[in-house]
Design a protein around this motif. Sequence first.
Motif, PDB file in Angstrom:
ATOM      1  N   LYS A 167       0.829  -1.214   0.000  1.00 47.81           N
ATOM      2  CA  LYS A 167       0.000   0.000   0.000  1.00 47.81           C
ATOM      3  C   LYS A 167       0.860   1.260   0.000  1.00 47.81           C
ATOM      4  O   LYS A 167       0.514   2.263  -0.626  1.00 47.81           O
ATOM      5  CB  LYS A 167      -0.928  -0.010   1.209  1.00 47.81           C
ATOM      6  N   ALA A 168       2.010   1.201   0.692  1.00 48.43           N
ATOM      7  CA  ALA A 168       2.917   2.349   0.763  1.00 48.43           C
ATOM      8  C   ALA A 168       3.790   2.482  -0.486  1.00 48.43           C
ATOM      9  O   ALA A 168       4.525   3.463  -0.619  1.00 48.43           O
ATOM     10  CB  ALA A 168       3.803   2.231   2.004  1.00 48.43           C
ATOM     11  N   GLY A 169       3.737   1.503  -1.380  1.00 51.30           N
ATOM     12  CA  GLY A 169       4.559   1.562  -2.587  1.00 51.30           C
ATOM     13  C   GLY A 169       6.005   1.175  -2.351  1.00 51.30           C
ATOM     14  O   GLY A 169       6.898   1.566  -3.103  1.00 51.30           O
ATOM     15  N   ILE A 170       6.251   0.383  -1.296  1.00 51.91           N
ATOM     16  CA  ILE A 170       7.600  -0.049  -0.943  1.00 51.91           C
ATOM     17  C   ILE A 170       7.707  -1.546  -1.214  1.00 51.91           C
ATOM     18  O   ILE A 170       6.864  -2.329  -0.762  1.00 51.91           O
ATOM     19  CB  ILE A 170       7.900   0.249   0.542  1.00 51.91           C
ATOM     20  N   GLY A 171       8.736  -1.934  -1.934  1.00 54.84           N
ATOM     21  CA  GLY A 171       8.938  -3.343  -2.251  1.00 54.84           C
ATOM     22  C   GLY A 171       9.400  -4.136  -1.037  1.00 54.84           C
ATOM     23  O   GLY A 171       9.790  -3.581  -0.007  1.00 54.84           O
ATOM     24  N   LEU A 172       9.369  -5.444  -1.177  1.00 57.45           N
ATOM     25  CA  LEU A 172       9.732  -6.348  -0.087  1.00 57.45           C
ATOM     26  C   LEU A 172      10.562  -7.499  -0.626  1.00 57.45           C
ATOM     27  O   LEU A 172      10.194  -8.134  -1.615  1.00 57.45           O
ATOM     28  CB  LEU A 172       8.469  -6.896   0.579  1.00 57.45           C
ATOM     29  N   GLU A 173      11.677  -7.751   0.030  1.00 57.30           N
ATOM     30  CA  GLU A 173      12.485  -8.951  -0.194  1.00 57.30           C
ATOM     31  C   GLU A 173      12.707  -9.562   1.177  1.00 57.30           C
ATOM     32  O   GLU A 173      12.971  -8.847   2.149  1.00 57.30           O
ATOM     33  CB  GLU A 173      13.838  -8.604  -0.829  1.00 57.30           C
ATOM     34  N   PHE A 174      12.604 -10.866   1.289  1.00 57.91           N
ATOM     35  CA  PHE A 174      12.804 -11.510   2.584  1.00 57.91           C
ATOM     36  C   PHE A 174      13.577 -12.803   2.407  1.00 57.91           C
ATOM     37  O   PHE A 174      13.493 -13.462   1.370  1.00 57.91           O
ATOM     38  CB  PHE A 174      11.469 -11.759   3.283  1.00 57.91           C
ATOM     39  N   MET A 175      14.364 -13.122   3.411  1.00 59.34           N
ATOM     40  CA  MET A 175      15.225 -14.303   3.401  1.00 59.34           C
ATOM     41  C   MET A 175      15.735 -14.524   4.818  1.00 59.34           C
ATOM     42  O   MET A 175      15.399 -13.761   5.725  1.00 59.34           O
ATOM     43  CB  MET A 175      16.381 -14.098   2.416  1.00 59.34           C
ATOM     44  N   ASP A 176      16.546 -15.547   5.020  1.00 54.80           N
ATOM     45  CA  ASP A 176      17.130 -15.750   6.345  1.00 54.80           C
ATOM     46  C   ASP A 176      18.121 -14.618   6.629  1.00 54.80           C
ATOM     47  O   ASP A 176      18.612 -13.952   5.716  1.00 54.80           O
ATOM     48  CB  ASP A 176      17.791 -17.132   6.437  1.00 54.80           C
ATOM     49  N   THR A 177      18.396 -14.382   7.899  1.00 54.16           N
ATOM     50  CA  THR A 177      19.247 -13.255   8.294  1.00 54.16           C
ATOM     51  C   THR A 177      20.660 -13.330   7.713  1.00 54.16           C
ATOM     52  O   THR A 177      21.167 -12.310   7.232  1.00 54.16           O
ATOM     53  CB  THR A 177      19.274 -13.109   9.822  1.00 54.16           C
ATOM     54  N   PRO A 178      21.345 -14.482   7.721  1.00 58.68           N
ATOM     55  CA  PRO A 178      22.692 -14.494   7.129  1.00 58.68           C
ATOM     56  C   PRO A 178      22.707 -14.049   5.667  1.00 58.68           C
ATOM     57  O   PRO A 178      23.557 -13.246   5.268  1.00 58.68           O
ATOM     58  CB  PRO A 178      23.134 -15.957   7.282  1.00 58.68           C
ATOM     59  N   THR A 179      21.762 -14.534   4.885  1.00 58.69           N
ATOM     60  CA  THR A 179      21.696 -14.144   3.472  1.00 58.69           C
ATOM     61  C   THR A 179      21.350 -12.667   3.339  1.00 58.69           C
ATOM     62  O   THR A 179      21.928 -11.953   2.515  1.00 58.69           O
ATOM     63  CB  THR A 179      20.675 -15.016   2.728  1.00 58.69           C
ATOM     64  N   ALA A 180      20.414 -12.197   4.162  1.00 55.02           N
ATOM     65  CA  ALA A 180      20.019 -10.785   4.109  1.00 55.02           C
ATOM     66  C   ALA A 180      21.188  -9.869   4.468  1.00 55.02           C
ATOM     67  O   ALA A 180      21.355  -8.814   3.859  1.00 55.02           O
ATOM     68  CB  ALA A 180      18.836 -10.535   5.043  1.00 55.02           C
ATOM     69  N   ALA A 181      21.993 -10.254   5.440  1.00 54.78           N
ATOM     70  CA  ALA A 181      23.146  -9.431   5.835  1.00 54.78           C
ATOM     71  C   ALA A 181      24.131  -9.293   4.671  1.00 54.78           C
ATOM     72  O   ALA A 181      24.618  -8.192   4.383  1.00 54.78           O
ATOM     73  CB  ALA A 181      23.836 -10.033   7.056  1.00 54.78           C
ATOM     74  N   ARG A 182      24.400 -10.386   4.003  1.00 54.83           N
ATOM     75  CA  ARG A 182      25.313 -10.334   2.848  1.00 54.83           C
ATOM     76  C   ARG A 182      24.704  -9.517   1.713  1.00 54.83           C
ATOM     77  O   ARG A 182      25.379  -8.691   1.085  1.00 54.83           O
ATOM     78  CB  ARG A 182      25.663 -11.747   2.381  1.00 54.83           C
ATOM     79  N   MET A 183      23.420  -9.730   1.451  1.00 50.03           N
ATOM     80  CA  MET A 183      22.733  -9.018   0.368  1.00 50.03           C
ATOM     81  C   MET A 183      22.680  -7.516   0.653  1.00 50.03           C
ATOM     82  O   MET A 183      22.848  -6.701  -0.255  1.00 50.03           O
ATOM     83  CB  MET A 183      21.324  -9.578   0.191  1.00 50.03           C
ATOM     84  N   TYR A 184      22.460  -7.139   1.894  1.00 53.90           N
ATOM     85  CA  TYR A 184      22.417  -5.727   2.274  1.00 53.90           C
ATOM     86  C   TYR A 184      23.721  -5.031   1.862  1.00 53.90           C
ATOM     87  O   TYR A 184      23.692  -3.949   1.277  1.00 53.90           O
ATOM     88  CB  TYR A 184      22.180  -5.596   3.785  1.00 53.90           C
ATOM     89  N   ASN A 185      24.852  -5.648   2.193  1.00 53.32           N
ATOM     90  CA  ASN A 185      26.138  -5.027   1.859  1.00 53.32           C
ATOM     91  C   ASN A 185      26.303  -4.851   0.353  1.00 53.32           C
ATOM     92  O   ASN A 185      26.774  -3.809  -0.110  1.00 53.32           O
ATOM     93  CB  ASN A 185      27.296  -5.853   2.421  1.00 53.32           C
ATOM     94  N   VAL A 186      25.909  -5.837  -0.420  1.00 53.30           N
ATOM     95  CA  VAL A 186      26.012  -5.748  -1.884  1.00 53.30           C
ATOM     96  C   VAL A 186      25.118  -4.629  -2.404  1.00 53.30           C
ATOM     97  O   VAL A 186      25.546  -3.792  -3.209  1.00 53.30           O
ATOM     98  CB  VAL A 186      25.639  -7.093  -2.547  1.00 53.30           C
TER      99      VAL A 186
END
Length: 119
Positions: A85-104
């Motif tokens: 509703k806010a027009g913000i996308g969402l990606e979700f995964m386990d925390t280790p993968t998300a931490a690595r993806m965040y840095n990239v």
Amino acid sequence: MARDAPSIDAYGDGGFRLSGARHEGSVLIVQDKARPWPVTRLADLTPEALAPVLEAGPREVEFVLLGLGAANALPPRAVREALSKAGIGLEFMDTPTAARMYNVLTAEGRRLAAGLIAI
């Protein structure tokens, strides 16, 4: 890192090391600022827990990256609907993968927020 986004140097033992500083517990990073996040398990994840992301809006945050602990799971429907509703996308995964993806993604200059449940 692009802009002043903190880097995630390490995770585990119930917290994170962000740009060299230890943060106990879960963290929410919005507009390049990390803050404590009271979400310790998937059941704690509500639209209210993402209020800073929703308030920033799609001009500041193109999507939120959720690290949902040790296992990947589907975020609650209310969270998915509030972000949509806010027009913000969402990606979700386990925390280790998300931490690595965040840095990239921050190195690429992407405008994202990250909600990371500590493991």
